[in-house]
Design a protein around this motif. Structure first.
Motif, PDB file in Angstrom:
ATOM      1  N   PRO A   1       0.806  -1.223   0.000  1.00 18.94           N
ATOM      2  CA  PRO A   1       0.000   0.000   0.000  1.00 18.94           C
ATOM      3  C   PRO A   1       0.838   1.271   0.000  1.00 18.94           C
ATOM      4  CG  PRO A   1      -0.247  -1.164   2.078  1.00 18.94           C
ATOM      5  CD  PRO A   1       0.555  -2.040   1.175  1.00 18.94           C
ATOM      6  N   SER A   2       2.026   1.243   0.579  1.00 20.74           N
ATOM      7  CA  SER A   2       2.845   2.456   0.585  1.00 20.74           C
ATOM      8  C   SER A   2       3.302   2.807  -0.825  1.00 20.74           C
ATOM      9  CB  SER A   2       4.045   2.286   1.509  1.00 20.74           C
ATOM     10  OG  SER A   2       4.851   1.214   1.074  1.00 20.74           O
ATOM     11  N   ALA A   3       3.638   1.809  -1.639  1.00 19.71           N
ATOM     12  CA  ALA A   3       4.028   2.070  -3.022  1.00 19.71           C
ATOM     13  C   ALA A   3       2.835   2.567  -3.829  1.00 19.71           C
ATOM     14  CB  ALA A   3       4.610   0.810  -3.661  1.00 19.71           C
ATOM     15  N   HIS A   4       1.669   2.004  -3.551  1.00 25.37           N
ATOM     16  CA  HIS A   4       0.464   2.448  -4.253  1.00 25.37           C
ATOM     17  C   HIS A   4       0.140   3.900  -3.900  1.00 25.37           C
ATOM     18  CE1 HIS A   4      -3.368   2.091  -6.247  1.00 25.37           C
ATOM     19  NE2 HIS A   4      -3.982   2.517  -5.163  1.00 25.37           N
ATOM     20  N   GLU A   5       0.257   4.246  -2.620  1.00 30.68           N
ATOM     21  CA  GLU A   5      -0.004   5.625  -2.199  1.00 30.68           C
ATOM     22  C   GLU A   5       1.032   6.580  -2.793  1.00 30.68           C
ATOM     23  OE1 GLU A   5      -0.042   5.312   2.012  1.00 30.68           O
ATOM     24  OE2 GLU A   5      -1.925   4.197   2.040  1.00 30.68           O
ATOM     25  N   ALA A   6       2.273   6.129  -2.896  1.00 31.70           N
ATOM     26  CA  ALA A   6       3.311   6.960  -3.517  1.00 31.70           C
ATOM     27  C   ALA A   6       2.988   7.201  -4.985  1.00 31.70           C
ATOM     28  CB  ALA A   6       4.680   6.305  -3.375  1.00 31.70           C
ATOM     29  N   GLY A   7       2.479   6.196  -5.665  1.00 31.02           N
ATOM     30  CA  GLY A   7       2.089   6.365  -7.064  1.00 31.02           C
ATOM     31  C   GLY A   7       0.930   7.335  -7.222  1.00 31.02           C
ATOM     32  N   ILE A   8      -0.021   7.271  -6.318  1.00 31.26           N
ATOM     33  CA  ILE A   8      -1.148   8.206  -6.359  1.00 31.26           C
ATOM     34  C   ILE A   8      -0.653   9.633  -6.133  1.00 31.26           C
ATOM     35  CG2 ILE A   8      -3.238   8.927  -5.136  1.00 31.26           C
ATOM     36  CD1 ILE A   8      -3.811   5.953  -4.654  1.00 31.26           C
ATOM     37  N   GLU A   9       0.244   9.815  -5.164  1.00 29.84           N
ATOM     38  CA  GLU A   9       0.797  11.152  -4.888  1.00 29.84           C
ATOM     39  C   GLU A   9       1.601  11.661  -6.080  1.00 29.84           C
ATOM     40  OE1 GLU A   9       1.643  14.678  -2.909  1.00 29.84           O
ATOM     41  OE2 GLU A   9       0.157  13.143  -2.484  1.00 29.84           O
ATOM     42  N   ARG A  10       2.380  10.783  -6.708  1.00 31.54           N
ATOM     43  CA  ARG A  10       3.157  11.168  -7.890  1.00 31.54           C
ATOM     44  C   ARG A  10       2.223  11.628  -9.012  1.00 31.54           C
ATOM     45  NH1 ARG A  10       3.824   8.481 -12.293  1.00 31.54           N
ATOM     46  NH2 ARG A  10       3.109   6.584 -11.283  1.00 31.54           N
TER      47      ARG A  10
END
Length: 93
Positions: free
Chosen positions: A55-64
């Motif tokens: 989930p942290s990578a997914h959230e980072a992708g959303i923020e990017r």
């Protein structure tokens, strides 16, 4: 009785095989560097794995994506452009 036991054994083997395939796919996807994951467009099946197991990578992708789509603020009506360079107006933000 033997038919029921054979059917249960077959179902158990199929579940183990499917679970092993899912684990291999997730492990292979997790080993890919984060920069490589976002080079291509489309998340598809990999995006759903990422949302569940990373989930942290997914959230980072959303923020990017959010920061990429963010627009620059418009200047106020009374502000003068900061400089004119070769017949082009350059606005410093």
């Amino acid at each position: 009785m033997a038919d029921t036991l054979g059917m249960l054994l077959t179902i158990a083997i199929l579940l183990i095989v499917v679970t092993a395939i899912v684990v291999v796919i997730v492990a292979a996807y997790a080993r890919v560097p984060l920069e490589k994951k976002y080079e291509s467009a489309g998340g598809g099946l990999g995006g759903s794995f990422e949302a569940v197991w990373m989930p942290s990578a997914h959230e980072a992708g959303i923020e990017r994506d959010r920061q990429t789509k963010r627009t620059a603020p418009a200047p106020s009506p009374g502000d003068q452009p900061s400089r004119i360079d070769a017949e082009r107006i350059v606005i410093d933000l």
